[in-house]
Design a protein around this motif. Sequence first.
Motif, mmCIF file in Angstrom:
data_model
loop_
_atom_site.group_PDB
_atom_site.id
_atom_site.type_symbol
_atom_site.label_atom_id
_atom_site.label_comp_id
_atom_site.label_asym_id
_atom_site.label_seq_id
_atom_site.Cartn_x
_atom_site.Cartn_y
_atom_site.Cartn_z
ATOM 1 N N VAL A 129 0.857 -1.181 0.000
ATOM 2 C CA VAL A 129 0.000 0.000 0.000
ATOM 3 C C VAL A 129 0.896 1.235 0.000
ATOM 4 C CG1 VAL A 129 -1.796 1.264 1.245
ATOM 5 C CG2 VAL A 129 -1.757 -1.243 1.319
ATOM 6 N N ARG A 130 0.696 2.108 -0.992
ATOM 7 C CA ARG A 130 1.537 3.293 -1.087
ATOM 8 C C ARG A 130 0.694 4.557 -0.961
ATOM 9 N NH1 ARG A 130 6.435 2.801 -3.679
ATOM 10 N NH2 ARG A 130 6.683 4.982 -3.059
ATOM 11 N N LEU A 131 1.059 5.397 -0.015
ATOM 12 C CA LEU A 131 0.386 6.678 0.193
ATOM 13 C C LEU A 131 1.224 7.784 -0.440
ATOM 14 C CD1 LEU A 131 -0.569 6.343 3.983
ATOM 15 C CD2 LEU A 131 -1.872 5.577 1.988
ATOM 16 N N GLY A 132 0.568 8.742 -1.055
ATOM 17 C CA GLY A 132 1.280 9.898 -1.583
ATOM 18 C C GLY A 132 2.084 9.638 -2.834
ATOM 19 N N LEU A 133 1.844 8.527 -3.504
ATOM 20 C CA LEU A 133 2.570 8.225 -4.739
ATOM 21 C C LEU A 133 2.012 9.078 -5.873
ATOM 22 C CD1 LEU A 133 4.718 6.263 -5.987
ATOM 23 C CD2 LEU A 133 2.788 4.831 -6.675
ATOM 24 N N ASP A 134 2.896 9.770 -6.570
ATOM 25 C CA ASP A 134 2.463 10.603 -7.681
ATOM 26 C C ASP A 134 1.802 9.739 -8.754
ATOM 27 O OD1 ASP A 134 2.865 13.474 -8.897
ATOM 28 O OD2 ASP A 134 3.267 12.060 -10.514
ATOM 29 N N TYR A 135 0.743 10.289 -9.370
ATOM 30 C CA TYR A 135 -0.011 9.505 -10.355
ATOM 31 C C TYR A 135 0.865 9.075 -11.521
ATOM 32 C CZ TYR A 135 -3.448 7.933 -13.702
ATOM 33 O OH TYR A 135 -4.141 7.170 -14.609
ATOM 34 N N SER A 136 1.817 9.894 -11.923
ATOM 35 C CA SER A 136 2.685 9.531 -13.045
ATOM 36 C C SER A 136 3.502 8.282 -12.729
ATOM 37 C CB SER A 136 3.611 10.693 -13.401
ATOM 38 O OG SER A 136 4.447 11.038 -12.306
ATOM 39 N N GLU A 137 3.930 8.142 -11.465
ATOM 40 C CA GLU A 137 4.658 6.946 -11.056
ATOM 41 C C GLU A 137 3.739 5.732 -11.049
ATOM 42 O OE1 GLU A 137 7.737 7.248 -7.885
ATOM 43 O OE2 GLU A 137 6.786 9.198 -7.523
ATOM 44 N N TYR A 138 2.528 5.932 -10.525
ATOM 45 C CA TYR A 138 1.562 4.838 -10.529
ATOM 46 C C TYR A 138 1.275 4.393 -11.959
ATOM 47 C CZ TYR A 138 -2.926 2.470 -10.469
ATOM 48 O OH TYR A 138 -3.938 1.562 -10.688
ATOM 49 N N GLU A 139 1.026 5.341 -12.828
ATOM 50 C CA GLU A 139 0.677 5.024 -14.210
ATOM 51 C C GLU A 139 1.807 4.311 -14.930
ATOM 52 O OE1 GLU A 139 -1.773 7.387 -17.653
ATOM 53 O OE2 GLU A 139 -0.087 8.434 -16.726
ATOM 54 N N ALA A 140 3.045 4.662 -14.600
ATOM 55 C CA ALA A 140 4.198 4.063 -15.281
ATOM 56 C C ALA A 140 4.436 2.612 -14.877
ATOM 57 C CB ALA A 140 5.454 4.886 -14.996
#
Length: 235
Positions: A12-23
């Motif tokens: 579970v990751r909090l505060g992860l930037d959406y661009s990192e998630y999407e990549a």
Amino acid sequence: MDDLFHDSFSGVRLGLDYSEYEAAQALNQTILRRLIAPEWGDANDPHRQQVLGFGSAGHCLLLEPERFLEEYTRNPDGTLSSQESEVPLSVGTWEGLMNVQRTFWVHPEVKRLFVSGHPEVSLFWAHPELQIPCKGRLDWWNPEIGAIVDLKFANGSGRDFARNLVGRRHLDLQLGWYREGVRQLLGIEAQTWVIVIEKTKPYQVYAHQLSVRELASGQKKLAKTTALWQHKPSP
């Protein structure tokens, strides 16, 4: 970032930037949902851009108000600009969002679900049978009561509208996928809620908890789409 099962990334990751998630290369509910319901409309269609833009702005305003002030600008002509899009949102969007904000936070169920928790929570896990990387991004996660909350902006509200929306837009599949991620990572059966927010007057808000029947429907859709994905020819 390439290894989703590395201890520093999976979970579970909090505060992860959406661009990192999407990549992150992983199976998600969007891929599965497209197998039974291809995305509607043309990506360049002005109406679709406005609909999606309102939803993105609404999510940001309600869940990350500080980021909203950084990313959105109200223009002199009444339109709303975003750093993420070259196309401004139409006149009246700002007023609509402000009205949505007022009705949202006075709703009693919203107050209960959002009394604690985190916005834009990223989940990364391994599929229990296929052993492939999977991911999901929750609009809101309340760990105290174990609740997944998803926001949907629409042209209606109320019980019947919400139930129809769950089936028509395959939200049972979407929330079933998130629920599976929570189950794999935390070992609990999460509550699943859709908050339907009306974009126009009277800006009603309706909190809908998925029923046992809707949860079962979501599981069936997940099984079907996972099988389709497995047997889909490689590009």
